[in-house]
Each structure stands twice: as structure tokens, then as C-alpha cells.
Design a protein around this motif. Sequence first.
Motif, PDB file in Angstrom:
ATOM      1  N   UNK A  39       0.831  -1.213   0.000  1.00  0.00           N
ATOM      2  CA  UNK A  39       0.000   0.000   0.000  1.00  0.00           C
ATOM      3  C   UNK A  39       0.868   1.265   0.000  1.00  0.00           C
ATOM      4  N   UNK A  40       1.969   1.279   0.748  1.00  0.00           N
ATOM      5  CA  UNK A  40       2.842   2.468   0.744  1.00  0.00           C
ATOM      6  C   UNK A  40       3.389   2.697  -0.652  1.00  0.00           C
ATOM      7  N   UNK A  41       3.794   1.605  -1.323  1.00  0.00           N
ATOM      8  CA  UNK A  41       4.338   1.741  -2.677  1.00  0.00           C
ATOM      9  C   UNK A  41       3.305   2.359  -3.608  1.00  0.00           C
ATOM     10  N   UNK A  42       2.052   1.892  -3.467  1.00  0.00           N
ATOM     11  CA  UNK A  42       0.992   2.414  -4.343  1.00  0.00           C
ATOM     12  C   UNK A  42       0.742   3.900  -4.059  1.00  0.00           C
ATOM     13  N   UNK A  43       0.787   4.276  -2.784  1.00  0.00           N
ATOM     14  CA  UNK A  43       0.553   5.689  -2.428  1.00  0.00           C
ATOM     15  C   UNK A  43       1.681   6.560  -3.004  1.00  0.00           C
ATOM     16  N   UNK A  44       2.938   6.135  -2.815  1.00  0.00           N
ATOM     17  CA  UNK A  44       4.074   6.929  -3.322  1.00  0.00           C
ATOM     18  C   UNK A  44       3.984   7.038  -4.850  1.00  0.00           C
ATOM     19  N   UNK A  45       3.641   5.909  -5.465  1.00  0.00           N
ATOM     20  CA  UNK A  45       3.515   5.892  -6.925  1.00  0.00           C
ATOM     21  C   UNK A  45       2.482   6.924  -7.391  1.00  0.00           C
ATOM     22  N   UNK A  46       1.347   6.953  -6.652  1.00  0.00           N
ATOM     23  CA  UNK A  46       0.258   7.865  -7.024  1.00  0.00           C
ATOM     24  C   UNK A  46       0.701   9.322  -6.817  1.00  0.00           C
ATOM     25  N   UNK A  47       1.435   9.534  -5.702  1.00  0.00           N
ATOM     26  CA  UNK A  47       1.889  10.905  -5.416  1.00  0.00           C
ATOM     27  C   UNK A  47       2.885  11.399  -6.475  1.00  0.00           C
ATOM     28  N   UNK A  48       3.707  10.455  -6.967  1.00  0.00           N
ATOM     29  CA  UNK A  48       4.700  10.855  -7.974  1.00  0.00           C
ATOM     30  C   UNK A  48       4.112  10.846  -9.388  1.00  0.00           C
ATOM     31  N   UNK A  49       2.906  10.284  -9.545  1.00  0.00           N
ATOM     32  CA  UNK A  49       2.315  10.179 -10.882  1.00  0.00           C
ATOM     33  C   UNK A  49       1.102  11.058 -11.042  1.00  0.00           C
ATOM     34  N   UNK A  50      -0.087  10.426 -11.180  1.00  0.00           N
ATOM     35  CA  UNK A  50      -1.326  11.155 -11.497  1.00  0.00           C
ATOM     36  C   UNK A  50      -1.841  12.054 -10.381  1.00  0.00           C
ATOM     37  N   UNK A  51      -1.579  11.726  -9.146  1.00  0.00           N
ATOM     38  CA  UNK A  51      -2.031  12.469  -7.951  1.00  0.00           C
ATOM     39  C   UNK A  51      -3.545  12.639  -7.962  1.00  0.00           C
ATOM     40  N   UNK A  52      -4.258  11.546  -8.318  1.00  0.00           N
ATOM     41  CA  UNK A  52      -5.724  11.569  -8.352  1.00  0.00           C
ATOM     42  C   UNK A  52      -6.243  11.555  -6.908  1.00  0.00           C
ATOM     43  N   UNK A  53      -6.955  12.651  -6.450  1.00  0.00           N
ATOM     44  CA  UNK A  53      -7.345  12.741  -5.038  1.00  0.00           C
ATOM     45  C   UNK A  53      -8.223  11.568  -4.599  1.00  0.00           C
ATOM     46  N   UNK A  54      -9.112  11.137  -5.497  1.00  0.00           N
ATOM     47  CA  UNK A  54     -10.026  10.046  -5.110  1.00  0.00           C
ATOM     48  C   UNK A  54      -9.252   8.749  -4.841  1.00  0.00           C
ATOM     49  N   UNK A  55      -8.346   8.469  -5.777  1.00  0.00           N
ATOM     50  CA  UNK A  55      -7.556   7.234  -5.631  1.00  0.00           C
ATOM     51  C   UNK A  55      -6.635   7.333  -4.403  1.00  0.00           C
ATOM     52  N   UNK A  56      -6.075   8.558  -4.203  1.00  0.00           N
ATOM     53  CA  UNK A  56      -5.215   8.742  -3.039  1.00  0.00           C
ATOM     54  C   UNK A  56      -5.989   8.526  -1.743  1.00  0.00           C
ATOM     55  N   UNK A  57      -7.243   9.098  -1.728  1.00  0.00           N
ATOM     56  CA  UNK A  57      -8.080   8.943  -0.539  1.00  0.00           C
ATOM     57  C   UNK A  57      -8.360   7.458  -0.283  1.00  0.00           C
ATOM     58  N   UNK A  58      -8.650   6.758  -1.388  1.00  0.00           N
ATOM     59  CA  UNK A  58      -8.946   5.326  -1.258  1.00  0.00           C
ATOM     60  C   UNK A  58      -7.728   4.565  -0.716  1.00  0.00           C
ATOM     61  N   UNK A  59      -6.547   4.862  -1.270  1.00  0.00           N
ATOM     62  CA  UNK A  59      -5.335   4.132  -0.861  1.00  0.00           C
ATOM     63  C   UNK A  59      -4.955   4.431   0.594  1.00  0.00           C
TER      64      UNK A  59
END
Length: 638
Positions: free
Chosen positions: A59-79
Motif C-alpha cells: 500500500x505504501x508503494x501504491x501511495x508513493x507511486x500515485x503521489x509521484x504520478x497522477x495524484x488523483x485525489x479520489x484514488x489517493x483517498x482510497x489508498x
Amino acid sequence: MKKNKSKQEGQQKLLPLKTTWQVYRKFLALLWQQRPKMVASSVLSTVWRALNPYVGILLSALIIQELCGNRDPERLFFLVSAALLSAAAISLISAFLNRFESIEMAGHYYYMRKLLSDKLLDMDYCILDDPETMQNHSTILQNQNGGGWGMYRAFSLMKEWLSALFTLLGGISLTVTLFTCKVPETAGKLTFLNSPLFLALIIGGLLLTIYIAPLLSNKADSYYAIYSGSHTLANRLFGYFGFMGTEKKYGTDIRLYRQDLFCVKFNTDKEATFCSKGFFAKLARGPMGIFAAASSAVSVLMSGVVYLFVCLKAWAGAFGIGQVTQYISSLTRLTGGLSSLISTTGQIRINGSFLKQIFDFLEKPDVMYQGSLTVEKRRDRKYEVEFRDVSFRYPGSDQYALRHVNIKFTVGGRLAVVGQNGSGKTTFIKLLCRLYDPTEGTILLNGIDIRKYDYREYISIFSVVFQDFCLPDLPLGQNVAAATEYDEALARFCLEKAGFGQRLESLPQGLDTYLGKRLSKDGVDMSGGEEQKIALARAIYKDAPFIVLDEPTAALDPIAEAEIYSSFNDIVEDRTAIYISHRLSSCKFCDDILVFDKGAIVQQGSHELLVTDGDGKYHELWQAQAQYYNDQAAAAKM
Ligand code: ADP
């Protein structure tokens, strides 16, 4: 080193893998049969502990990936929510499983100790009496307490092994893609990272280092196991000399003979096995230290290789920063898991020989025939015992302790057994109580070979006071009754019969008085004579048809001794009594006297008859004692 090696004794050999597997399987089967909940709770907790960190890593990897990539708030909130909830759930489940495991594990150490003491309590007396049995038991305890080897270690090693296996499997599942994903063609020279040959090299190198590091550390650890003989001996010496002062019974002699000086030698010598100039210190400075250091160096090298590989692939554009953290974390766990799997396998193998030692002890077979006939319950106590041409040699001895003994006990009679030290009197009683079986000949109870009776039923017809009797540190009444629930009036009556009446009255807590102070500060330390009276009371309380007294007055003063003689008939009542004594004058009141010499019955008859046979052994013994009393009387007159 060689010189020291030859000096060190009892080197432990590694077992073949197959035997190691067999002994662990036996151990697991025993645990599963007797403590299934403990095994289940440990397996569950161990697997859980090994796998749950991977949830956080992913889960941490997915969050960091999202922060460094699309930064989609909904997906970030979900993760982030998933990470928080899973962390909470993991903590909850871990706490529950830990609690479950620790409750089930409570008393595990004592359970393992109990297996050994139950075996000692249960084995045939003749096996218990064999010095080798005690030696084996003591070696097992020394290995356990000194080096930590044995059952307790076996169980923790099995848990470590399982944990390593699941850590490895979890790590593999999160790192497979590290090896399968390719760097883009645009990476130029770095496309060599895609080459199958390079991949094979990196995986091979990793496996090699993972294999070598624990091997080296096992080699370092194995010195303790290989030289466990020295370890055990040194522990035994320290256990004895280091704690001699804590034994109250040695207190007087230690002071009078300065025995504390013996202890100094063993407790302060720098060259002693565990001390700074001792054998194990030399090993630690030499090969043990070198192997341990080499193992650490290889592990560090391995971590460097892992970091380099992951960073190069990320730099070349095979994956983003999120996966870098995932691969680094899971690969570190994976290599740790594999390395621990290899090192634990080595430890399991080292511990295997200690575990086998324990099973050899636990499985030591009984040798005495176990009959099943019930002993007839007779109100009239008419039990007739006969020795028919009985000879006996102690196990491992080529000398006969008894030779061609023939005797039939008269029901309700009083039989005295006399003879010099070592003439076979106690052996005769031990055979009568079936602590040993005869080497030749037969002992019969009411015409039937005693081996055919149920053992516990057979011994229930004997009340014996051996010379080295044992009174546990329990209340007086419980000692007399040999039970926690008992008839108080009867216990009191038996103590009075045994000459302990007055002393009982002087005890404020009466029958509830603890013997000794180990379990109660109000306990009373009894004198040797008082203990002998309590042991006699216990024999009377048992109310068995046979009463056997081995030197029952040895620790009594002359007045107490005279009291016992005068009330002997009252004590014995209509039981068949066997009375062993050195003091021939104390045998006069017996109907029949057996005279033992060199393991054989050389004379039998009443005192009056035997004393008149001038050539007989009895006359010789009688004269020797009479001479002593005459000399004393003459000296008193002078
Ligand atoms: P007593 O009771 O007359 O003093 P024992 O019956 O104790 O004599 O001993 C008879 C012989 O058996 C002695 O030679 C003694 O050394 C030997 N003996 C006694 N106990 C053992 C034993 N546990 N193992 C080997 N020999 C023993």
C-alpha cells in the motif's frame, strides 16, 4: 588449537538429515498430541507475523507511486484509507493472536521439564538406579540450561523456520515483477539489464551470498554445539562449586574444613572454560569470531547488490519511485527470509542431536515384566511370600549380591535379617518389593510368581521404611498419610505409636506443621530421630499386611530405641514383620532370624538357638558386639 581440541571432551556429532527429520517429526507429533492448541496458536501467529508487513509495503508503494504520478485525489483517498484500515485491522488481529499464543505458551518450558521428570517417576526402579540414567538426565538438563539446546529450542527454531518460509514466499510474490519487467529500449546501454544472462548472474549471485552468509554464521555457532561436552562439564562444575554455599546441609563442614577453598579454584580461575582466558574465549577470538565477521560482511555485500540492481532498473525507466520502495523493502525481507531459512535449517540440524538425546531418554524401555493379575484382598492378611532359589546380580555387575536364597515368610511372624555391611540385606528387601526382578529363581506370592501381578497392587501390600527414606516438605499429617486428604485421628494415632506423640503436642500447628522451611516459614526442621519416627508412622498408617523396617532405630537415642522395641508388637500387630538391624540385641524379640553372609543365608533360627552355635556367623557377630559392650562396661568401672 589442536592441543585444546584433544583436551575437550564429549564432542557432539551432527545427525544425518534423515535422522534429524525423523526426530523433529516425532517431536511435533508429541506436541500436537499433547498441546494441539499451543501448536495451532503458534503456527497461526507465526504465519501472520511473517506475511502482514507485506500489506503495508504494497500500500505504501501504491501511495508513493500515485503521489509521484497522477495524484488523483479520489484514488489517493482510497489508498490512504485502505492503508489506515488495514494497519488497524492488522494490529487488532496481531494483538489477538499474540495473546492467544502467549496464553497457550504459558508453562511450555515447565511442560518440557515435566516430560523428563514424569519419565523418571514412571521408569522401572532398576533403570532409575542405573548411574547411566542419571548421567543422561543430567546431561540433557545441562545442555538445556547451559547451551539452550533441546526441546525448547526445537520449538522456537521450528517457528523461526516457518516464519522464514512465509517471509520468503511473501517477498517472492512482491518481487517477481522486478525480474520480469523490462527497461525501455530508450535506456541505451542500460538495456543490458534486460539480458537473460545478466538476470541469471544477478539471481545466482544473490542466491550464493544468501547461502554463504548463514553457512558462515552457522559454522560460528556450531562450535558451541560441537564442544557441548566441555560446555556441560564446565556448567556442571560451576553449578556445583558456584552454589555449594547455598546448600544448608554443607554449611558446617564448609566452615570446619575450609571447603570454600575448593570453590575458589573453580570460580576465579581465568583459564576456566567460560572465563576470559578459557577455551570458549579462545574460540571466540579465533575461528568463531572470523566466521561470524565473514558472515556479516557477506550480508552487507548482498544488501548493496540488491540496492544497486533496483536503482539501476528504476534509473533506466523500468518502473517508478513507488515500486522502488516496494522492491527494496520486499527484496530485503525476501533475502532476509531466505537467509534465515538456511541458517535456521542449520540450527535445526545442530539442535537435532540434542533432541535425539532427549528422545533416547524418554523412550528408554522398561525391562520388568508387567503383570495384570489382581492381588486378592484378604481381611485376614494371610499373604504368603516365598523366595525360591533366588539369585541376583545388579545390572552391569558380574558379582552376585544374592546367591540361592530360599525362604518362606511365616504369616504374621516377626523375621529379623542380620549380617555385615554388604551381605545382601537391603538387596533382599528390594527384591521382595519388586524394585528389581531376580536374575535367577522366583519370588512367589500365595504360590504365584510376583511378576504376574499388577505392579502397583503388589507393592501395596508392603509398608517399608528404608534407611534413606524421603519425607517431602509437606505438612506432617500429609506426610504420615502420604495423601492430601486424610484421617486426622488415625494420623495422630500412628504418630503416637511411633513415639512421636509428645513432640506432636509441642507443635502449635500440630498435623499442619510443615516439615522444613522451604515451603513455609513456620515449618519445623526435624531431627534425624524425629524424621525416623514420622517415617515409621507413615508405614503404620499405610496398614499393609507386610511391614519392613530397615534399621528403623539407627537415628534414635537409646531411650526412644528402647520404647520402639517394647512397643514393637503393638506397632506391628498381626502384620508380617521383617526387621533389618545391625544391633543383634534388638533382634531378640523376633521369632526367626536370617543371617546373611556374602549374599547367602548362612543361618536361620531363634536368637537362643543361633547364639549357641559357636561356629556360626551369628555367634561371631554377637561376640563382636558383646565384646564392645563388655569393654565399655570395664572402662566405666575403672
Ligand atoms: P547390606 O544391606 O547388607 O549392607 P546390600 O544389599 O546393600 O548390603 O549390598 C549387597 C551387595 O550388592 C554389596 O556388595 C553392594 O556393593 C552391592 N550393591 C548394592 N547396591 C548396588 C547397586 N545399586 N549396584 C551395584 N551393586 C550394588
